[in-house]
Design an enzyme around this catalytic site. Structure first.
Site, PDB file in Angstrom:
ATOM      1  N   GLN A 144       0.820  -1.179  -0.180  1.00 32.47           N
ATOM      2  CA  GLN A 144       0.030   0.123  -0.020  1.00 32.47           C
ATOM      3  C   GLN A 144       1.118   1.257   0.010  1.00 32.47           C
ATOM      4  O   GLN A 144       1.779   1.181   0.537  1.00 32.47           O
ATOM      5  CB  GLN A 144      -0.880  -0.161   1.251  1.00 32.47           C
ATOM      6  CG  GLN A 144      -2.271  -0.711   0.965  1.00 32.47           C
ATOM      7  CD  GLN A 144      -3.125  -0.820   2.292  1.00 32.47           C
ATOM      8  OE1 GLN A 144      -3.341  -1.784   2.814  1.00 32.47           O
ATOM      9  NE2 GLN A 144      -3.843   0.409   2.352  1.00 32.47           N
ATOM     10  N   SER A 161       4.683  -5.854   3.065  1.00 25.99           N
ATOM     11  CA  SER A 161       3.391  -5.913   3.613  1.00 25.99           C
ATOM     12  C   SER A 161       2.431  -6.606   2.704  1.00 25.99           C
ATOM     13  O   SER A 161       2.461  -7.813   2.339  1.00 25.99           O
ATOM     14  CB  SER A 161       2.960  -4.465   3.891  1.00 25.99           C
ATOM     15  OG  SER A 161       1.761  -4.400   4.617  1.00 25.99           O
ATOM     16  N   LEU A 162       1.353  -5.793   2.088  1.00 22.94           N
ATOM     17  CA  LEU A 162       0.511  -6.617   1.110  1.00 22.94           C
ATOM     18  C   LEU A 162       1.178  -7.169  -0.051  1.00 22.94           C
ATOM     19  O   LEU A 162       0.736  -8.248  -0.437  1.00 22.94           O
ATOM     20  CB  LEU A 162      -0.501  -5.380   0.624  1.00 22.94           C
ATOM     21  CG  LEU A 162      -1.255  -5.825  -0.528  1.00 22.94           C
ATOM     22  CD1 LEU A 162      -2.521  -6.689  -0.279  1.00 22.94           C
ATOM     23  CD2 LEU A 162      -1.713  -4.833  -1.416  1.00 22.94           C
ATOM     24  N   ARG A 197      -8.741  -8.889   4.440  1.00 24.85           N
ATOM     25  CA  ARG A 197      -7.709  -8.396   5.149  1.00 24.85           C
ATOM     26  C   ARG A 197      -7.978  -7.043   5.164  1.00 24.85           C
ATOM     27  O   ARG A 197      -7.632  -6.366   6.344  1.00 24.85           O
ATOM     28  CB  ARG A 197      -6.259  -8.800   4.666  1.00 24.85           C
ATOM     29  CG  ARG A 197      -5.068  -8.128   5.367  1.00 24.85           C
ATOM     30  CD  ARG A 197      -3.872  -8.720   4.360  1.00 24.85           C
ATOM     31  NE  ARG A 197      -2.535  -8.393   5.085  1.00 24.85           N
ATOM     32  CZ  ARG A 197      -1.964  -7.053   4.678  1.00 24.85           C
ATOM     33  NH1 ARG A 197      -2.433  -6.301   3.654  1.00 24.85           N
ATOM     34  NH2 ARG A 197      -0.846  -6.763   5.634  1.00 24.85           N
ATOM     35  N   HIS A 206       0.709  -2.776  11.189  1.00 24.00           N
ATOM     36  CA  HIS A 206       1.975  -3.415  11.720  1.00 24.00           C
ATOM     37  C   HIS A 206       2.393  -3.036  13.239  1.00 24.00           C
ATOM     38  O   HIS A 206       3.367  -2.507  13.364  1.00 24.00           O
ATOM     39  CB  HIS A 206       3.205  -3.077  10.808  1.00 24.00           C
ATOM     40  CG  HIS A 206       3.068  -3.765   9.313  1.00 24.00           C
ATOM     41  ND1 HIS A 206       2.509  -4.849   9.126  1.00 24.00           N
ATOM     42  CD2 HIS A 206       2.565  -2.914   8.175  1.00 24.00           C
ATOM     43  CE1 HIS A 206       2.210  -4.996   7.965  1.00 24.00           C
ATOM     44  NE2 HIS A 206       2.217  -3.864   7.189  1.00 24.00           N
ATOM     45  N   GLN A 236       2.042 -10.858  10.586  1.00 20.70           N
ATOM     46  CA  GLN A 236       2.420  -9.670   9.884  1.00 20.70           C
ATOM     47  C   GLN A 236       1.485  -8.473   9.978  1.00 20.70           C
ATOM     48  O   GLN A 236       1.927  -7.640  10.133  1.00 20.70           O
ATOM     49  CB  GLN A 236       2.470 -10.014   8.561  1.00 20.70           C
ATOM     50  CG  GLN A 236       3.307  -8.997   7.333  1.00 20.70           C
ATOM     51  CD  GLN A 236       2.256  -8.687   6.381  1.00 20.70           C
ATOM     52  OE1 GLN A 236       1.200  -8.380   6.169  1.00 20.70           O
ATOM     53  NE2 GLN A 236       3.026  -9.106   5.039  1.00 20.70           N
TER      54      GLN A 236
END
Length: 303
Positions: free
Chosen positions: A9, A86-87, A111, A194, A243
């Site tokens: 993102q 991340s993503l 998510r 996070h 994560q």
């Protein structure tokens, strides 16, 4: 050795994926069928505010990155490692055949929804701090009482993202400036990713993820949580859940792959965020990025 890396993102923009649409129309249609709305229209036309909603951003970035991955794979370029920020870790998992693309779309949509629901709008915040080391920033976060803030993304030397309750993030930003940070930038996000504020979302996400079959990866996936390679499905399940509330150790992920012999990194997906970070982590490796067909033609000439 080659690593494919996939953005997360923040890399999205209106118009992304347009150049590959005609060649990879089926991928956009498959994602639209799963989501129940036209993902191509959202990617190409926005509006930006709608594209930037977490539950939309995640499947949109995954779709465009996967369409571009298909183009790169058609050139018969094979990675030795895959990783994502991340993503982007979900695109890495699709590249490694851990789960199917349509399952991945369902997973990241959920998510995004769970992350969006985890904190009321405006309660959480994130900020990038440039020019301070990890230890100094950890001290700053630990010094703030009554409110919570922690390290979220360890991106590259001198670039760390903090995440937490809005009041604590604002205070940490002030102290960081006092302690000599070159730049402190609040991120345009509505949720504090996070960090432990996402722990409840992670528990719900784990229950949801149990309904999907995860396969052992065909290509080692270097994961954000611990910057280690995973070769088993259960290990990947565990880190995908962790994560959500753990820091993204991107710098360590890149260093790990370099230690294993990776000399060429190919960022596949919108933007050039990871390419910039990798160059700052190690200026000796070759970094290429594929955001459109033009990039693909350039890469063919180099590889």
């Amino acid at each position: 050795m080659i690593a494919f890396v996939f953005p997360g993102q923040g890399s999205q923009y209106v118009g992304m994926g347009k150049s590959v649409y005609e060649r990879q129309k089926g991928i956009f249609e498959e994602a639209s069928d799963v989501l129940g709305f036209d993902i191509a229209k959202l990617c190409f036309e926005g509006p930006e505010a709608e594209l930037n909603r977490t539950e939309n951003t995640q499947p949109a970035l995954l779709t465009v990155s996967y369409a571009l991955l298909k183009e790169v794979s058609a050139l018969n370029i094979k990675p030795d490692y895959v990783a994502g920020h991340s993503l982007g870790e979900y695109t890495a998992c699709v590249a490694s055949e851990v789960f199917s693309f349509s399952d991945a779309v369902r997973i990241v949509r959920k998510r995004g929804e769970l992350m969006q629901q985890a904190q009321p709008e405006g309660k959480g915040a994130m900020a990038a701090v440039l020019g301070l080391d990890e230890g100094t920033l950890r001290e700053i976060c630990d010094s703030i009482s009554h409110f919570y803030v922690d390290l979220a993304n360890l991106n590259c030397p001198g670039q760390v993202v903090i995440s937490g309750e809005a009041e604590a993030v604002a205070r940490a930003m002030e102290i960081a400036k006092e302690r000599g940070a070159k730049k402190v930038v609040p991120l345009q996000v509505s949720i504090p990713s996070h960090c432990k504020l996402m722990r409840e979302a992670a528990e719900k996400f784990a229950q949801f993820l149990k309904d999907f079959k995860l396969n052992a990866p065909k290509i080692p996936v270097v994961t954000n949580v611990d910057a280690e390679e995973k070769r088993e499905a259960q290990a990947l399940f565990d880190v995908l859940v962790k994560q959500l509330y753990s820091p993204v150790r991107w710098q360590d992920c890149v260093k790990y792959m370099i230690s294993k012999g990776v000399q060429t990194f190919i960022e596949i997906g919108p933007g050039k965020v990871l390419s910039g970070l990798i160059k700052r982590i190690d200026g000796n490796v070759r970094v290429l990025n594929v955001d459109n067909l033009e990039d693909l033609i350039k890469m063919q000439e180099i590889i």
